[in-house]
Design an enzyme around this catalytic site. Sequence first.
Site, PDB file in Angstrom:
ATOM      1  CG  HIS A  33      29.179 -31.160  26.666  1.00 49.91           C
ATOM      2  ND1 HIS A  33      28.923 -30.599  25.444  1.00 49.91           N
ATOM      3  CD2 HIS A  33      28.852 -32.483  26.544  1.00 49.91           C
ATOM      4  CE1 HIS A  33      28.445 -31.523  24.611  1.00 49.91           C
ATOM      5  NE2 HIS A  33      28.404 -32.684  25.252  1.00 49.91           N
ATOM      6  CG  ASP A  52      26.306 -34.980  27.746  1.00 53.90           C
ATOM      7  OD1 ASP A  52      26.690 -34.364  28.768  1.00 53.90           O
ATOM      8  OD2 ASP A  52      25.908 -34.391  26.723  1.00 53.90           O
ATOM      9  CD  GLU A  53      27.211 -35.403  22.930  1.00 57.81           C
ATOM     10  OE1 GLU A  53      26.590 -35.781  21.936  1.00 57.81           O
ATOM     11  OE2 GLU A  53      27.373 -34.194  23.218  1.00 57.81           O
ATOM     12  CG  ASN A  54      34.867 -37.435  28.769  1.00 55.73           C
ATOM     13  OD1 ASN A  54      35.685 -36.912  28.013  1.00 55.73           O
ATOM     14  ND2 ASN A  54      35.214 -38.070  29.877  1.00 55.73           N
TER      15      ASN A  54
END
Lengths: 671, 671
Positions: free
Chosen positions: B256, B319-321
């Site tokens: 992100h 998050d969301e890596n």
Amino acid sequence: MKKFILLIILGVFHQFIFSQNNLSEKYNLMPWPQEIVENGQQFLITSNFTIGIDNLKNRKIVKATTRFLRRLSNRTGIFIEKGFAVNATEVTKPAVLIKYQRVGKLELHEDESYQLSIKNNQITINAITDTGAIRGLETLLQLTSHNKTNYFFEGVSIKDAPRFPWRGLMIDVARHYEPVGVLKRNLDAMASVKLNVFHWHLTDDQGFRVEVKSRPKLHELGSDGQYYTQNQIKEVVAYAADLGIRVVPEFDIPGHATSWLTAYPEIGSKDTIYSIERYAGIFDPTLDPTNPKTYEILDDVFSEIAPLFPDTYFHIGGDENEGKHWDENKKIQTFKKQHNLKTNHDLQNYFNIKVQKILKKNKKVMMGWDEILQPTLPKDVVIHSWRGKEAMLKAAKQGYKTILSKGYYIDLLKSVDHHYTNEPIKEDNDLTEVQLKNILGGEATMWSELVTPLTIDSRIWPRTAAIAERFWSHRNVKDLESMHRRLAVINNRLEELGITHIRNKSVILRNISNYQNTEALFNLTKICEPLKAYQRNKGGKEYKSYSPFTQFVDACNVDAVDVKPFNNAVDAFLINGTEKTKIISFFEKWIANNTAFQKINNTPTLATLEPLSRNLAKLSSLLLDGVVSGKLSKGNYDKAQKLIQELDKPVADTELAIISGLKKLVLNYKK
Amino acid sequence: MKKFILLIILGVFHQFIFSQNNLSEKYNLMPWPQEIVENGQQFLITSNFTIGIDNLKNRKIVKATTRFLRRLSNRTGIFIEKGFAVNATEVTKPAVLIKYQRVGKLELHEDESYQLSIKNNQITINAITDTGAIRGLETLLQLTSHNKTNYFFEGVSIKDAPRFPWRGLMIDVARHYEPVGVLKRNLDAMASVKLNVFHWHLTDDQGFRVEVKSRPKLHELGSDGQYYTQNQIKEVVAYAADLGIRVVPEFDIPGHATSWLTAYPEIGSKDTIYSIERYAGIFDPTLDPTNPKTYEILDDVFSEIAPLFPDTYFHIGGDENEGKHWDENKKIQTFKKQHNLKTNHDLQNYFNIKVQKILKKNKKVMMGWDEILQPTLPKDVVIHSWRGKEAMLKAAKQGYKTILSKGYYIDLLKSVDHHYTNEPIKEDNDLTEVQLKNILGGEATMWSELVTPLTIDSRIWPRTAAIAERFWSHRNVKDLESMHRRLAVINNRLEELGITHIRNKSVILRNISNYQNTEALFNLTKICEPLKAYQRNKGGKEYKSYSPFTQFVDACNVDAVDVKPFNNAVDAFLINGTEKTKIISFFEKWIANNTAFQKINNTPTLATLEPLSRNLAKLSSLLLDGVVSGKLSKGNYDKAQKLIQELDKPVADTELAIISGLKKLVLNYKK
């Protein structure tokens, strides 16, 4: 031969005016441009819409074009692919091609002219300065149109430039503080009608609203914690600059200075303790012009504050100093004699000249309200006329630059017609060309005794848009009907800039009805207007600054929408016998409205409005009979007159604005 | 004997719950207090209303009492004489006497308890800290009541304290920037329902929203000019502090992070040029955890930013890596091998531990989304659970402090019931008392892909008020009907804090109808809801961040008001044969509504809604016949089914939320 030329000129002139009126039936432009020609074409707005500019590094034009794209997209719902302006050389044919010769300076007399051409295949904006281009973008947005399947811009060619270089709005943030967000949205709205001066009335008896680091007591003791930090001031000034709006600060002295004296009683003209004023009016606390410390503090404050405002002009107020504390102070009386100052005006002039030197040292040109006009005043001071146009004309004749606010006091809640027809310079004046140029323009003034962040937008708008037209457009653009028609559209469009004048009306009505159905109240706001001028707050003592401004009157506004239609219908009925159906439907509406009102009538606030609703319904019943049957019995006539008497009294600080129509109609049945 | 005691306890417990439910029919409190008892008295609110406090120098309580007085006055219209709190020793008997033992610290676990007593002659608020007193003032305001002649406070005694110490709202200002004013009004609203943590999601792929003086490229290149200056951050933090609200910043890394890499491509994991992301979703750009310069920049940024936030906690996202660019980068692969980091999770953990040291150096406790939970993570890191409650329970068991957001994703536009019934800790958990204490509370999360300043309030409120009750009140306060009844009142009261959720709906409808009569559209918003979860913006590619969020769907909201009444009426009709009249009136309304809709159907935007309005009217006609006559012909049944098929498709990103009721009703006439 001369006569012949004159006839041609008159002919052209007449045609020019005629075309203005003709096209102003069709386009919702405000202010109306100097020249407009139709070409019968249309530019279709699609998702491929692009704006091309020469220089992507000019932050002002980049911001302006981004704002334009967002507003266009938000208004139409079109998903515009390119969300930012592009370099004009990199696209074959941008939808809008913007050209300007140079970056405009943010100063008086800067060029704001532009030319706008809308054709089937391209729109061009040409201007001398980027500020002119920004003005042109606003005009273009006002030309957005649609049918059932498409949005488009109407094909016109416009050449435009302002009549006056100084077109301002003053906001008083002393009587009621306004958060930065409120100022920003009003700056956006100002730009949308091409106003270019934000006059920021920052100090008064009721508050000192600026952080002063060298004299922190001023904002700490003088503001109830409601002041702008210097960073916030920079933020507002920069925001305005991006819109091509100058910011002129006002620090009102030597009167209107209670907040200064709350912090520094030692520079007051009376040996007493001061505290922030909570009422409205003219008060006695006045800076002591004979005390060196007064100038020491003014020098500290102005030298610190001046650099925050890039503009040349600095307003020192100077109004309404009645000098009572000066008269009562022996030391000041002695000083006057010693310095051969005969009147308090002379003493104030002595003060002003000293203040002017402080400002000059800080590279500022002083301006003040018209009281400061005294024979020995330096000629570079600007006179702000508020008591009458005479002061403006006098100043201009004497060689002072001057601006007008008399007639533009929007806080008095007079009809937009009053302001719109207030032509600053009558045609049969006796000023020379040079003297005429001293008249720079004018400012609408939003004094804030009775407004808060909740209501201020509704007091400024939409009337200020009509005033903006008075300052920008040709003096012959003055047709009231055209203005009203265009203003109705502009009024709505202000919503997209965040102006809350429409939405907050409902907020207030929901609150006073405790979230019941507000339709009955809404209908009453269509015929009730706030008390005008200073009637609402007699003697300045009915309201304190923290009194509730969340009442029915705060949801009402001047130019209430049902007033003219009803009063005009009554006139037509009485003169020609027409409009009977319309009058009947009004009466039926007000009778039904009272039934609806009684259903929600369960709060103390609504109880104060109940007699208004009830009496209007009663009178409507009587007059409905009268209009239908063509007569009114003696008994009903007397009843009607009694009801008129009741309805003629203010209710909850509002007046029933249809009362003149009602009175005429009742009188018609007098035996 | 044991059984007997148990019975008594159960009896008391039962009565406690019973009394809660009983009084919660009468008082519009939210969150519901821990203990409340009625005393049958009433405190009358008059212009003499005063608040007495011990110490006029405590700025926090002075501000809180001033706010209270303004809101009370604005709500009731009462002209309260004393506009500011007074020194309790200087008045004989203030209306409200506030006592607290000490000034509260703004930190986790600070005491927020209070006791409130309302009697005929006096109201008292007693608390350990001033923060507790501020919570009590909000409760008192919620007890304002009125009859036709007076406003008063209902006589009750309340003892109250929060269940969880961490009760937050996260606002994502990266996907869409929110001006300071938007944040402030939402902080006010948070305080009104006793939330105490503002989690400020400041960076993401779509924007870097903080001025960083040591690394100015970050905000200059990563924000389109939409960032908070450090002074604005201080302003927001101070504003929150006055309300007893902690501010936790989030800088989302290493994924992100496109906005970081737009400024510093050299610390990206791929050798490429980055630009601000305009779409929504999970993107590949990721900080390079093997590059020393990455930590250099992070150290610069965090060391500069940390002091702006007095709070101990600092959120690093995490998050969301998905590590795609890590996998593609040979240098990073080599690094992993060299350091024996088997998975990308291990590599991220390596990164997190280094970041944690930077934060620790700056006296901050790190927190992150639940992906960061790895075996070697230091135990003082806080785990923010968003993917499931399991992560929270696992973290708590392992000795990590943890908070919950799973189930509180308000951006997904699910019913308030969904969030309200999301009890964080199920009763049959296997956590020890000590482990249970690791669960600090939760946060509602306002991700902003699809919200702008115009609509964000309507997406946060009123549902977040119900979530606030879940965090504050006893777990047994869970009656849905009571919640809905109280929430309806709280929903309205949010308006007085400037929350725009009600007013801006009308703004949007006026815009899309081009300022025609909006009633037909308004009626459609009562049955249409925005597409839920991620359906509105499939793949994150339908909307760019600058697409128009001014559409019909943006005026619609979850829990549309006519949906339950209609669907319930259909159920009742099909099961018991009741509610026939109600169903008929709905159908008549929708038939008439289409007639009204067709009158304004003259813009491209409205044209997209037209089939919805028309098909609903057609189906209503058929079903009206069906309900009245008790039967539907084969032909009409087939027509109805076809209309159902049409109406079941999303229109302009909304769904017809009465479709289930309509379907049932049609099926009922199947032959």
